[in-house]
Design an enzyme around this catalytic site. Structure first.
Site, PDB file in Angstrom:
ATOM      1  N   SER A   9       0.847  -1.202   0.000  1.00  0.00           N
ATOM      2  CA  SER A   9       0.000   0.000   0.000  1.00  0.00           C
ATOM      3  C   SER A   9       0.877   1.244   0.000  1.00  0.00           C
ATOM      4  O   SER A   9       1.995   1.230   0.547  1.00  0.00           O
ATOM      5  CB  SER A   9      -0.856  -0.009   1.268  1.00  0.00           C
ATOM      6  OG  SER A   9      -1.468   1.235   1.437  1.00  0.00           O
ATOM      7  N   TYR A  50      -1.470  -0.445  10.850  1.00  0.00           N
ATOM      8  CA  TYR A  50      -1.567  -0.811   9.432  1.00  0.00           C
ATOM      9  C   TYR A  50      -0.327  -0.349   8.667  1.00  0.00           C
ATOM     10  O   TYR A  50       0.321  -1.139   7.973  1.00  0.00           O
ATOM     11  CB  TYR A  50      -2.824  -0.176   8.832  1.00  0.00           C
ATOM     12  CG  TYR A  50      -3.045  -0.505   7.374  1.00  0.00           C
ATOM     13  CD1 TYR A  50      -3.551  -1.743   6.987  1.00  0.00           C
ATOM     14  CD2 TYR A  50      -2.762   0.420   6.361  1.00  0.00           C
ATOM     15  CE1 TYR A  50      -3.764  -2.051   5.645  1.00  0.00           C
ATOM     16  CE2 TYR A  50      -2.971   0.122   5.026  1.00  0.00           C
ATOM     17  CZ  TYR A  50      -3.480  -1.111   4.671  1.00  0.00           C
ATOM     18  OH  TYR A  50      -3.682  -1.419   3.349  1.00  0.00           O
TER      19      TYR A  50
HETATM   20  N1  LIG Z   1      -8.847  -1.212  -0.554  1.00  0.00           N
HETATM   21  C1  LIG Z   1      -7.853  -0.340  -0.568  1.00  0.00           C
HETATM   22  O1  LIG Z   1      -8.058   0.864  -0.739  1.00  0.00           O
HETATM   23  C2  LIG Z   1      -6.432  -0.823  -0.377  1.00  0.00           C
HETATM   24  C3  LIG Z   1      -5.405   0.102  -0.520  1.00  0.00           C
HETATM   25  C4  LIG Z   1      -4.085  -0.334  -0.375  1.00  0.00           C
HETATM   26  C5  LIG Z   1      -3.824  -1.648  -0.092  1.00  0.00           C
HETATM   27  N2  LIG Z   1      -4.856  -2.532   0.062  1.00  0.00           N
HETATM   28  C6  LIG Z   1      -4.514  -3.926   0.358  1.00  0.00           C
HETATM   29  O2  LIG Z   1      -5.177  -4.784  -0.537  1.00  0.00           O
HETATM   30  C7  LIG Z   1      -5.316  -6.071   0.070  1.00  0.00           C
HETATM   31  C8  LIG Z   1      -6.731  -6.569  -0.150  1.00  0.00           C
HETATM   32  O3  LIG Z   1      -7.610  -5.765   0.601  1.00  0.00           O
HETATM   33  P1  LIG Z   1      -9.072  -5.345   0.121  1.00  0.00           P
HETATM   34  O4  LIG Z   1      -9.093  -3.882  -0.012  1.00  0.00           O
HETATM   35  O5  LIG Z   1      -9.497  -6.163  -1.013  1.00  0.00           O
HETATM   36  O6  LIG Z   1      -9.905  -5.667   1.460  1.00  0.00           O
HETATM   37  P2  LIG Z   1     -11.059  -6.725   1.769  1.00  0.00           P
HETATM   38  O7  LIG Z   1     -12.183  -6.560   0.805  1.00  0.00           O
HETATM   39  O8  LIG Z   1     -11.358  -6.514   3.221  1.00  0.00           O
HETATM   40  O9  LIG Z   1     -10.370  -8.129   1.540  1.00  0.00           O
HETATM   41  C9  LIG Z   1      -9.434  -8.636   2.442  1.00  0.00           C
HETATM   42  C10 LIG Z   1      -9.352 -10.124   2.298  1.00  0.00           C
HETATM   43  O10 LIG Z   1      -8.416 -10.601   3.270  1.00  0.00           O
HETATM   44  C11 LIG Z   1      -9.017 -11.667   3.971  1.00  0.00           C
HETATM   45  N3  LIG Z   1      -8.531 -11.831   5.326  1.00  0.00           N
HETATM   46  C12 LIG Z   1      -8.626 -10.969   6.368  1.00  0.00           C
HETATM   47  N4  LIG Z   1      -8.122 -11.538   7.481  1.00  0.00           N
HETATM   48  C13 LIG Z   1      -7.690 -12.772   7.131  1.00  0.00           C
HETATM   49  C14 LIG Z   1      -7.106 -13.851   7.838  1.00  0.00           C
HETATM   50  N5  LIG Z   1      -6.879 -13.782   9.154  1.00  0.00           N
HETATM   51  N6  LIG Z   1      -6.781 -14.967   7.160  1.00  0.00           N
HETATM   52  C15 LIG Z   1      -7.040 -15.091   5.841  1.00  0.00           C
HETATM   53  N7  LIG Z   1      -7.619 -14.113   5.124  1.00  0.00           N
HETATM   54  C16 LIG Z   1      -7.946 -12.968   5.763  1.00  0.00           C
HETATM   55  C17 LIG Z   1     -10.501 -11.331   3.997  1.00  0.00           C
HETATM   56  O11 LIG Z   1     -11.244 -12.506   4.285  1.00  0.00           O
HETATM   57  P3  LIG Z   1     -12.774 -12.431   4.788  1.00  0.00           P
HETATM   58  O12 LIG Z   1     -13.587 -12.221   3.539  1.00  0.00           O
HETATM   59  O13 LIG Z   1     -12.981 -13.778   5.412  1.00  0.00           O
HETATM   60  O14 LIG Z   1     -12.857 -11.296   5.743  1.00  0.00           O
HETATM   61  C18 LIG Z   1     -10.691 -10.824   2.575  1.00  0.00           C
HETATM   62  O15 LIG Z   1     -10.863 -11.900   1.696  1.00  0.00           O
HETATM   63  C19 LIG Z   1      -4.924  -5.890   1.525  1.00  0.00           C
HETATM   64  O16 LIG Z   1      -3.617  -6.380   1.717  1.00  0.00           O
HETATM   65  C20 LIG Z   1      -4.983  -4.399   1.725  1.00  0.00           C
HETATM   66  O17 LIG Z   1      -4.114  -3.952   2.746  1.00  0.00           O
HETATM   67  C21 LIG Z   1      -6.153  -2.163  -0.084  1.00  0.00           C
END
Ligand SMILES: NC(=O)c1ccc[n+]([C@@H]2O[C@H](COP(=O)([O-])OP(=O)(O)OC[C@H]3O[C@@H](n4cnc5c(N)ncnc54)[C@H](OP(=O)(O)O)[C@@H]3O)[C@@H](O)[C@H]2O)c1
Length: 371
Positions: A199, A227
């Site tokens: 990120s 984070y």
């Molecule tokens: N969205 C943004 O703006 C953004 C920006 C920068 C970086 N990111 C990064 O992108 C990545 C994906 O995030 P996202 O935005 O797509 O968020 P998200 O929709 O909340 O997806 C996160 C995923 O991680 C899984 N997860 C959480 N805790 C876990 C655990 N203990 N064991 C296994 N899986 C777990 C969740 O599973 P469940 O469905 O079971 O909860 C979900 O499938 C992350 O690394 C995040 O930091 C996101």
């Protein structure tokens, strides 16, 4: 510089315990806002969805693929022909998604080659079990996408059963352990790739290797600190792993920023902030737009050459791809090699792995976690 040298106490390290300096902090926030405000303009050259080459014969593991960026990544890779393993904590929800995708895909080609396996990053035992099961198949792994992550905004500090701060465990420690334990399969799949969904927030992160769990009181815990510091720890660890992977292993390693993406990551926001998040769709990427840098890093044919060039130039940090699928530089703090080596050592210690784990795993030795 060796890890031993890096771990020796130095005045610089003693000084830097409390956080970024004002100038670095200001620069970091500038990067965060710049990405948020201009990501759509910077990525305007990209198609949506990103066109993919045929991926038949390629096996990809995508962690956290039940929602958001990971879900879209898994679906697109499978539709391009890859064998996709959804590594998730909720296998029932993954099975339902697979069924839905198969139904939507039917009539467009062979059924999707996709499966779900349990992986809970809040449990290091679960990571070891997942890796052992996967390695026991003795098949190749071509792409590992460490996508799963948490940002428990505004929540109090929580710890895993293993005793680690939850952001640290889910965003950094468990994916690092997974990458190392899967090295034997990645070598079998070589040329292969480790892709870490990082990120832009790592720019405002600070890691004290002597206080990875943020419990010393030197820095007051907040979910933002939790984070951003774990995202920086991941870049630092990746930089050392990148250096330790010999070119002959054929394993590329890339960290990336997906951009600001409308996903479940905002689920812990207070209601009024969720409302703001939802009414600014112009700035925020959809998951389909947000998965482009992951898909690009996982499939672009020039990535291995790019990694080799950086290695030959003895580049201090790991390759980093921005939300517009262009190479970019990680933060200034990520270039602090002394801290990066300490983070490397501390991470191995927390995971229960020896300091020479990478070299031994590459040699084909069976390395066990001892916690
Ligand atoms: N969205 C943004 O703006 C953004 C920006 C920068 C970086 N990111 C990064 O992108 C990545 C994906 O995030 P996202 O935005 O797509 O968020 P998200 O929709 O909340 O997806 C996160 C995923 O991680 C899984 N997860 C959480 N805790 C876990 C655990 N203990 N064991 C296994 N899986 C777990 C969740 O599973 P469940 O469905 O079971 O909860 C979900 O499938 C992350 O690394 C995040 O930091 C996101």
């Amino acid at each position: 510089m060796s890890g031993q040298e890096a771990s020796s106490s130095s005045p610089a390290r003693k000084r830097k315990k409390e956080g970024l300096g004002w100038i670095e902090w200001f620069r970091g926030w500038t990067c965060v806002f710049e990405e948020f405000l201009f990501q759509r303009i910077m990525a305007s050259h990209l198609q949506n969805p990103l066109p993919l080459p045929p991926l038949n014969g390629i096996t990809c593991i995508v962690t956290g693929s039940t929602s958001g960026i990971g879900r879209e990544t898994a679906r697109q890779l499978a539709e391009a022909g890859a064998h996709v393993v959804m590594a998730v904590r909720n296998t029932k929800s993954a099975q339902e998604l697979i069924q839905q995708w198969q139904n939507e895909w039917s009539g467009r080609g062979l059924p999707l080659n996709i499966e779900a396996t349990e992986l809970d990053l809040l449990s290091l035992d679960s990571v070891v079990r997942f890796a052992d099961t996967w390695n026991a198949r003795s098949g190749p792994l071509h792409v590992l996408i460490n996508n799963a992550g948490i940002f428990a905004m505004g929540e109090p500090q929580k710890f895993s059963k293993d005793g680690y701060e939850q952001h640290m465990q889910v965003n950094h420690l468990a994916p690092s352990l997974l990458s190392l334990l899967l090295l034997p399969s990645l070598i079998r799949g070589s040329p292969s790739r480790i892709i870490n969904v990082n990120s832009v927030m790592h720019h405002i992160g600070f890691v004290d290797p002597d206080d990875m769990n943020l419990i010393s009181g030197r820095r007051k815990y907040s979910s933002l600190k939790g984070y951003s510091s774990t995202k920086l720890a991941q870049v630092m660890f990746s930089s050392i792993l990148f250096k330790r992977l010999p070119v002959e292993s054929g394993i590329s390693l890339v960290c990336l920023s997906p951009g600001a993406v409308l996903t479940n990551v905002a689920r812990d926001l207070p209601r009024f902030l969720q409302a703001i998040y939802a009414v600014i769709p112009y700035f925020i990427f959809s998951p389909q737009e947000g998965c482009r840098s992951s898909i690009f890093a996982a499939t672009d044919p020039q990535i291995p050459e790019y990694c080799e060039t950086l290695k030959a130039d003895d580049w201090p940090v790991c390759p980093f791809i921005s939300q517009d699928c262009r190479p970019t530089k990680p933060s200034e703090e990520a270039h602090n090699l002394e801290t990066a080596y300490r983070v490397w050592e501390k991470t191995l210690e927390m995971a229960g792995l020896p300091l020479d784990a990478v070299e031994r795993l590459i040699e084909g030795e069976d390395v066990k976690c001892q916690r």
